[in-house]
Design an enzyme around this catalytic site. Structure first.
Site, PDB file in Angstrom:
ATOM      1  N   GLU A  47       0.791  -1.238   0.000  1.00 22.32           N
ATOM      2  CA  GLU A  47       0.000   0.000   0.000  1.00 22.32           C
ATOM      3  C   GLU A  47       0.820   1.283   0.000  1.00 22.32           C
ATOM      4  OE1 GLU A  47      -3.391   0.055   2.503  1.00 22.32           O
ATOM      5  OE2 GLU A  47      -3.589  -2.129   2.566  1.00 22.32           O
ATOM      6  N   GLU A  74       1.922  -7.833  10.061  1.00 26.06           N
ATOM      7  CA  GLU A  74       0.557  -7.314  10.007  1.00 26.06           C
ATOM      8  C   GLU A  74      -0.415  -8.188  10.793  1.00 26.06           C
ATOM      9  OE1 GLU A  74      -1.089  -7.125   6.039  1.00 26.06           O
ATOM     10  OE2 GLU A  74      -2.651  -5.726   6.669  1.00 26.06           O
TER      11      GLU A  74
HETATM   12  C1  BGC Z   1      -3.620  -1.488   6.277  1.00 23.72           C
HETATM   13  C2  BGC Z   1      -3.585  -1.211   7.744  1.00 23.72           C
HETATM   14  C3  BGC Z   1      -4.705  -0.283   8.058  1.00 23.72           C
HETATM   15  C4  BGC Z   1      -5.935  -1.054   7.771  1.00 23.72           C
HETATM   16  C5  BGC Z   1      -7.190  -0.365   8.165  1.00 23.72           C
HETATM   17  C6  BGC Z   1      -4.884  -2.182   5.966  1.00 23.72           C
HETATM   18  O1  BGC Z   1      -5.026  -2.481   4.638  1.00 23.72           O
HETATM   19  O2  BGC Z   1      -2.485  -2.178   5.838  1.00 23.72           O
HETATM   20  O3  BGC Z   1      -2.411  -1.146   8.336  1.00 23.72           O
HETATM   21  O4  BGC Z   1      -4.687   0.350   9.264  1.00 23.72           O
HETATM   22  O5  BGC Z   1      -5.982  -1.483   6.438  1.00 23.72           O
HETATM   23  O6  BGC Z   1      -8.254  -0.753   7.488  1.00 23.72           O
END
Ligand code: BGC
Length: 759
Positions: free
Chosen positions: A386, A650
């Site tokens: 992202e 994550e």
């Molecule tokens: C991100 C996160 C984020 C989350 C919230 C994810 O795709 O990588 O770190 O806070 O979405 O929806």
């Protein structure tokens, strides 16, 4: 808009005083290649080269270059690169605010004819490929453009000024493609040798066009820039049957590869980047490219010019990776074929912590690597999939950032971007910079509160309240907006304890959202007092009382139980200050019970990961916090280490991104609870230092240092036989106290002191 109007607007929105009250008056004009605007996704968009020659009638006493090249620029004078900043300027909401950079270029100029050349990349500004977050459809998106001014003072006292205007020349260069999340393609055969030196024949080049600027106010970029911070040698290489070579950097990182290669002209080398390998030992990007809808993912291509040793690295993209697959190498691959260039915001290092636990030390390393890998210009969630400025991830990791790195100024500029994309209602998006996506999903108080919490943390840790002063109106608007979302003071909107171990046992998001509504309101009351808005302070205080009452009526069931007794629900109520004093012991007891019943394994997501260890440590259960951090079974921080983690992840189950910072408060906990360096909310900026180390079973020693504004604070303790020694140092002019194991306090003056305590 006239300069005067721009100035007036800047002061209305309360922008940073010094830099913004006197905007620089530019003689230069924005220039671009007008026809580039008709090129869209999928079409090649080579990075333009701009050049200009000029004559200086005498020796140079002093020369300053002011430049903003969007999305990114690299400037060269007389054949040499200007400075070592990369991915510059940092991203902003370009239609509101754009950052320029100033260099001292005195040593790069000479009497006589000089030449300046600038390459422009697309960066965040010209998102020309398609992805999920609509960067290609941002209102500010446009073709690359440049504004530049060179101010020279000659030894004779005469002044000379060169400004970008319609007399500049432009042509396509060897960068055939650059996409922030896609990669960079470079054809060395298309280089234009000498283009950045005097005497080059640019007769066939186009005339630059005068174009509208991006729309935002031009402001100096004062935060530290991105730089190549380290260069890593791969730890191994392995040839696949296909002939491709997999390099292992031995470290998950953000940046790119530097390639060294020789071979025939026209040979194409492809570099692909990933942080995992599959069972066949090839790159595994499964799921990581799911948001990229056009163009490749994390792929650089280099075409050789065939002139001996060729060295190349990209500069307008970056990647998150540990492994690089190199395809097309003409010769025998060696460990010298590539280097890993580690790129991030060039903060000063302001702290370090080490303990007798190897597990904690490795987790501290993971947290620091994840932190810097997720700060390439601004705080991000991950450096690959992202690269988004998710607000929640940022505030959860901000204390870790401020204890380890001098991150205040870089946060400050990103906070401006949050305010810049705030809607008139007060609503803010979940990702910043924001191309329009993220207002209605992914946001909510547990994320948006970055706008309020990060200025607070900066004040708390560094004593700098400028962000509070400047952003107060935006923060107040945000809290009023939450009032419109709340029903009887309960906010139901927003993401909750994201990435919980088991979503079915997640604490209600209304509970965590409302708790942030409460904390934001309390902080606003404090900020209002701080900035002399006494009536507003009283109103926020009264509102906070009502929210607290409503929160407890909705979620507290007596006997220490909030919601269904989830760890996050219990710890949230305590951590955010919502529990009535006489109920706190019962709530803490329930939390201890829940963690013990779960064998010290975590049962929460990113919000609980901040609250649970802190609440345990602050309420006499630091041992249990240590157990959460170090027990090796799934799920828990230490479990990641069993899987070879070199950054934080994550998800507890190791899926998806291997480099996220949202579980990263662990590093701040090491400083604050095990080493005892904890900021005092009543005296921000460590003006008074309270050292409160917890001597936990399972640790034999801990040592930490942190550079506060007044100087370096050190706190160390060590068990030796039947006693423990504390070695502490306070900076010049600072006083403090060491809280001893029985709760008594030893007064500290500046300088070093050793205190011994019997065990
Ligand atoms: C991100 C996160 C984020 C989350 C919230 C994810 O795709 O990588 O770190 O806070 O979405 O929806």
């Amino acid at each position: 808009m006239s300069q005067a109007k721009v100035r007036a607007k800047a002061s209305k929105t309360g922008m940073q005083a010094s830099a913004r009250s006197k905007p620089r008056v530019w003689a230069a004009q924005w220039i671009g290649r007008r026809h580039m605007m008709f090129k869209y996704a999928g079409q090649s968009m080579p990075a333009p080269l701009y050049r200009k020659e000029f004559t200086l009638n005498g020796a140079v006493r002093h020369a300053t270059l002011h430049i903003c090249g969007l999305g990114f620029y690299v400037a060269r004078i007389n054949g040499r690169r200007v400075g070592d900043r990369v991915l510059d300027p940092s991203a902003s909401q370009y239609d509101r605010r754009v950052r320029y950079v100033t260099y001292d270029v005195t040593d790069m100029l000479r009497a006589g004819v000089n030449a300046i050349g600038v390459t422009l990349g697309s960066g965040w500004y010209n998102g020309h490929t398609v992805e999920f977050w609509n960067l290609d459809r941002a209102v500010w998106r446009d073709y690359p453009k440049l504004i530049l001014e060179l101010e020279v003072r000659l030894e004779s006292g005469k002044k000379f000024r060169l400004a970008s205007d319609g007399s500049w020349r432009v042509a396509e260069g060897p960068i055939l493609f650059d996409g922030l999340r896609n990669g960079e393609h470079y054809d060395a055969r298309a280089e234009r040798p000498g283009w950045d030196k005097p005497g080059y024949d640019d007769g066939a080049w186009e005339q630059a066009a005068i174009v509208p600027g991006p729309g935002g106010v031009l402001e100096p970029q004062l935060a530290p820039p991105c730089r190549v911070m380290k260069t890593l040698t791969p730890v191994s290489l392995r040839k696949l049957e296909s002939g491709a070579v997999i390099y292992d950097m031995g470290q998950n990182m953000a940046g790119w590869a530097l390639l060294r290669v020789s071979g025939p002209a026209g040979t194409q080398i492809t570099l692909r980047y990933a942080e995992r390998l599959n069972a066949e030992g090839d790159l595994d990007i499964a799921g990581m490219d799911r948001f990229i809808e056009s163009g490749e993912f994390q792929t650089d291509r280099y075409t050789l010019k065939g002139q001996g040793d060729e060295l190349w690295e990209p500069g307008f993209t970056y990647h998150g990776f540990q492994y690089v697959r190199v395809e097309g190498l003409p010769g025998k691959p060696s460990l010298d074929t590539i280097r890993g260039r580690v790129v991030h915001t060039s903060f000063d290092e302001v702290g370090g912590v080490a303990t007798s636990s190897e597990t904690l030390n490795r987790l501290q390393d993971c947290a620091r690597w994840a932190y810097v890998g997720n700060f390439v210009g601004f705080p991000t969630d991950c450096p690959h999939r992202e690269k988004n400025g998710w607000t929640g991830d940022a505030h959860l990791a901000a204390e870790t950032g401020l204890l380890n790195f001098g991150a205040g100024a870089a946060y400050g500029e990103w906070l401006d971007s949050i305010a810049d994309c705030q809607r008139p209602s007060g609503q803010v998006p979940a990702i910043v910079p924001c191309a329009g996506w993220g207002y209605n999903w992914g946001s909510g108080p547990a994320w948006d509160s970055a706008l309020i919490l990060i200025p607070w943390y900066i004040y708390l840790y560094t004593g700098d309240r400028s962000h509070i002063d400047r952003l107060y109106p935006a923060m107040a608007r945000y809290v009023h907006y939450l009032g419109t979302l709340a029903t009887h003071h309960i906010v139901h909107f927003g993401l909750g304890d994201w990435c919980a171990v088991d979503g079915s046992r997640m604490a209600p998001s209304a509970l965590t959202s409302t708790a942030y509504y409460y904390v934001d309101t309390c902080l606003l009351a404090r900020f209002a007092t701080l900035t002399g808005r006494n009536q507003e302070a009283a109103a926020f205080e009264a509102l906070a009382v009502r929210i607290r009452r409503a929160f407890n009526a909705a979620f507290y069931h007596g006997d220490g139980r909030y919601a269904d007794g989830q760890m996050t629900a219990l710890a949230c109520a305590v951590y955010q200050g919502l529990v009535e004093d006489d109920q706190r012991p019962a709530v803490v007891a329930r939390l201890v019970e829940a963690v013990e019943a779960n064998d010290g394994k975590v049962d929460f997501g990113i919000l609980g990961a901040k609250y649970v260890p802190r609440v345990l440590a602050e309420n006499g259960h630091a041992e249990l916090a240590l157990r959460l951090f170090t027990q090796p079974a799934f799920p828990g921080w230490a479990h990641w280490l069993q899987d070879g983690a070199t950054t934080l992840r994550e998800n507890w189950n190791n899926s998806d991104s291997q480099n996220h910072i949202m579980f990263g408060d662990i590093s701040a906990c090491l400083y604050s609870y095990f080493a005892g360096i904890v900021p005092d909310p009543m005296r921000p900026g460590f003006k008074h230092v309270t050292l409160r180390p917890h001597l936990v079973d399972g640790l034999d020693w801990v040592k930490a240092w942190h550079r506060a504004p007044a100087g370096i604070i050190r706190s160390a303790w060590k068990r030796a036989g039947r006693k423990v020694t504390f070695d502490v140092t306070l900076p010049e002019g600072t006083r403090g106290a060491l809280v001893l194991p029985d709760g008594s306090r030893a007064t500290l003056d500046s300088g070093s002191r050793r205190v011994t305590w019997p065990l």
